[in-house]
Write an enzyme that holds these catalytic residues in place. Structure first.
Site, mmCIF file in Angstrom:
data_model
loop_
_atom_site.group_PDB
_atom_site.id
_atom_site.type_symbol
_atom_site.label_atom_id
_atom_site.label_comp_id
_atom_site.label_asym_id
_atom_site.label_seq_id
_atom_site.Cartn_x
_atom_site.Cartn_y
_atom_site.Cartn_z
ATOM 1 N N GLN A 140 -4.345 -1.762 9.771
ATOM 2 C CA GLN A 140 -4.132 -3.087 8.949
ATOM 3 C C GLN A 140 -4.670 -4.217 10.095
ATOM 4 O O GLN A 140 -4.296 -4.328 11.157
ATOM 5 C CB GLN A 140 -2.772 -3.519 8.639
ATOM 6 C CG GLN A 140 -2.645 -4.637 7.868
ATOM 7 C CD GLN A 140 -3.330 -4.682 6.565
ATOM 8 O OE1 GLN A 140 -3.251 -3.808 5.847
ATOM 9 N NE2 GLN A 140 -3.980 -5.593 6.282
ATOM 10 N N ASP A 180 -11.007 2.810 4.796
ATOM 11 C CA ASP A 180 -11.349 1.410 4.393
ATOM 12 C C ASP A 180 -12.908 1.330 4.572
ATOM 13 O O ASP A 180 -13.455 0.208 4.248
ATOM 14 C CB ASP A 180 -10.667 0.637 5.688
ATOM 15 C CG ASP A 180 -9.629 -0.373 5.376
ATOM 16 O OD1 ASP A 180 -9.508 -0.567 4.232
ATOM 17 O OD2 ASP A 180 -9.058 -0.888 6.396
ATOM 18 N N LYS A 199 0.985 -1.259 0.054
ATOM 19 C CA LYS A 199 0.115 -0.068 -0.003
ATOM 20 C C LYS A 199 0.917 1.352 0.149
ATOM 21 O O LYS A 199 0.597 2.290 -0.688
ATOM 22 C CB LYS A 199 -0.982 0.057 1.276
ATOM 23 C CG LYS A 199 -1.926 -0.990 1.006
ATOM 24 C CD LYS A 199 -2.894 -1.538 2.587
ATOM 25 C CE LYS A 199 -3.734 -2.274 2.290
ATOM 26 N NZ LYS A 199 -4.337 -2.877 3.450
#
Lengths: 299, 299
Positions: free
Chosen positions: A98, A121, A54
């Site tokens: 994460q 997200d 990412k």
């Protein structure tokens, strides 16, 4: 017999990245430096790899990023304190934590602690709610958004179509149902969601114009469960021992690719289908957050 | 042929009210006076009636209530200011804004302005999101919650069943889909949502074990669209001219009652089905809000 055409997530992701790059350039010309923070807790090698990918991609697109790697012993309170700092930092537009997290940290608490306007997200309840209510101002979760983007890229119209989704997770199945059910040309589908308690799953699958498999059960969807010409999307990722290479493992999707490719009209490869879309949509969400911050959102 | 058994919302609502009354008593013994505010804007006679009924029922259950009736010329900003006062008032546990609102006031803005912990209508995005994510700490919208309560009361198990919902509104169809799709004995259904863009609607309806009609199209569901023995819930309310009484009107549901009663196993009367549940769940939500405030929530 001609095989299914491939829905190449890599190609679609590259197109999304190119648009994101242009949006980053526009923002920079206006003095806004899009910036994202990736939190990682503990020493999970897969998480390390995902965050690395990412960060690398963000850099390529001109998005500033920072990884905050915390030890596996981090308490929930410590993580929340660090999140709160970044929530308040007006130079930061996107925040990602994460997964997975160590046991002592509750996922829900963390998802609710991220400022919804930085929740790239799309896991905060307020963004899930906006999705359900059809309010475009929120952030859709990346995998469902990526699937819709694949359809858009290939001109596959869901309006009026029968969509069958296998799996009701908060990350894929349920938000995808909300997206495809919403009013508008990217939605307007007749949506059925199947899961572990469902009956007559093969019959449901066989009537699907769009079949999305997100169960996490290796090769669950066989050729005889697919309608001829259907669009089949394989979200599943299961790691199985590789019989050819003892000690090694191979990634298997939820769809039996070989059988499916003989029946479906369109099919995602796996890997190379939905996977690459996730980072693409994450960074598109980051730029959307920066645009909203700068007051020039695309919507 | 035996007719369908009736799902008597009035009876279920009375049972809910009785439990709410007991919870109010418990709260009062602990020094908490559950209190709700009803906002009404403009001079809509139906709204006046609805608010009157809610206030009357609240009083019967021992819930304090106040109606704030504002003129039709009220600006959005004025309403938001009044809402903000009540958000901050710790004596108030629930806030409802009666719909419809005058044109100059945006519904979404108002829904998002109510403190989510006082949002007894369940229209705030954060409550919609909690619903989608299966988080029970939020407030479900009253009509879908009332439908699930009817099923629970009559011992009708949705787990593994085919549920077909006609209509994708933010007030009924979409939140009901989320509730029935959630994990647990009150959910676990295979859910299909149909709407104006859907094809083969009769075929979908005919495979439904539970058919919920929330389209707002008078007598849309005919007998031949119902599976024998199915549970049929009629949410629709359409006002039609009454041919027998010129100048008068009659209320017609989305289901052709007479035909349905000969095929369905269970059927809501309309009126007297879902309607009475709405106030019952609204006041149950009010007490839940007061319990959460007092730190003794039932969950």
């Amino acid at each position: 017999m001609q095989g299914a055409k491939l829905l190449e997530g890599r190609v679609v992701a590259a197109a999304v990245h190119e648009r994101t790059r242009q949006r980053v350039d526009q923002l920079r010309r206006r003095g806004v430096e899009p910036a994202v923070i990736f939190f990682r807790v503990g020493e999970d090698p897969a998480s390390e790899l995902y965050v690395h990918m990412k960060k690398k991609r963000a850099k390529e697109l001109g998005i500033l990023s920072e990884v905050i790697a915390l030890p596996g012993s981090t308490t929930e309170r410590e993580l929340l304190t660090r999140l709160e700092e970044k929530n308040r930092d007006s130079r930061i537009h996107g925040i990602l934590v994460q997964m997975p997290l160590p046991r002592q940290i509750r996922v829900e608490t963390v998802c609710q602690a991220i400022d919804p306007s930085k929740d790239i997200d799309g896991f905060h309840p307020i963004n899930a709610g906006k999705l359900l209510l059809g309010d475009p101002s929120g952030f859709p979760p990346c995998t469902p958004a990526g699937i819709c983007e694949i359809f858009r890229h290939y001109g596959l119209v869901t309006a009026g179509a029968e969509v069958v989704i296998l799996g009701r997770s908060n990350i894929v199945g349920k938000p995808l149902a909300a997206l495809l059910l919403a009013k508008g040309p990217q939605g307007d589908a007749t949506v059925t969601v199947l899961h572990s308690q469902s009956r007559q799953i093969p019959e449901h699958c066989r009537r699907a114009d769009f079949l999305i498999a997100a169960l996490g059960r290796a090769e669950f969807v066989r050729g005889d469960m697919i309608k001829t010409g259907a669009v089949v999307v394989d979200v599943g990722v299961t790691r199985l021992p590789d019989p050819a290479l003892p000690g090694e493992s191979r990634i298997v999707g939820d769809v039996h690719f070989k059988e499916a490719s003989q029946v479906a009209g369109w099919l995602t490869p796996n890997p190379g289908g939905v996977g690459p879309m996730t980072i693409a949509m994450l960074l598109a969400n980051t730029v959307k957050a920066a645009e909203c911050f700068a007051g020039c959102g695309e919507g």
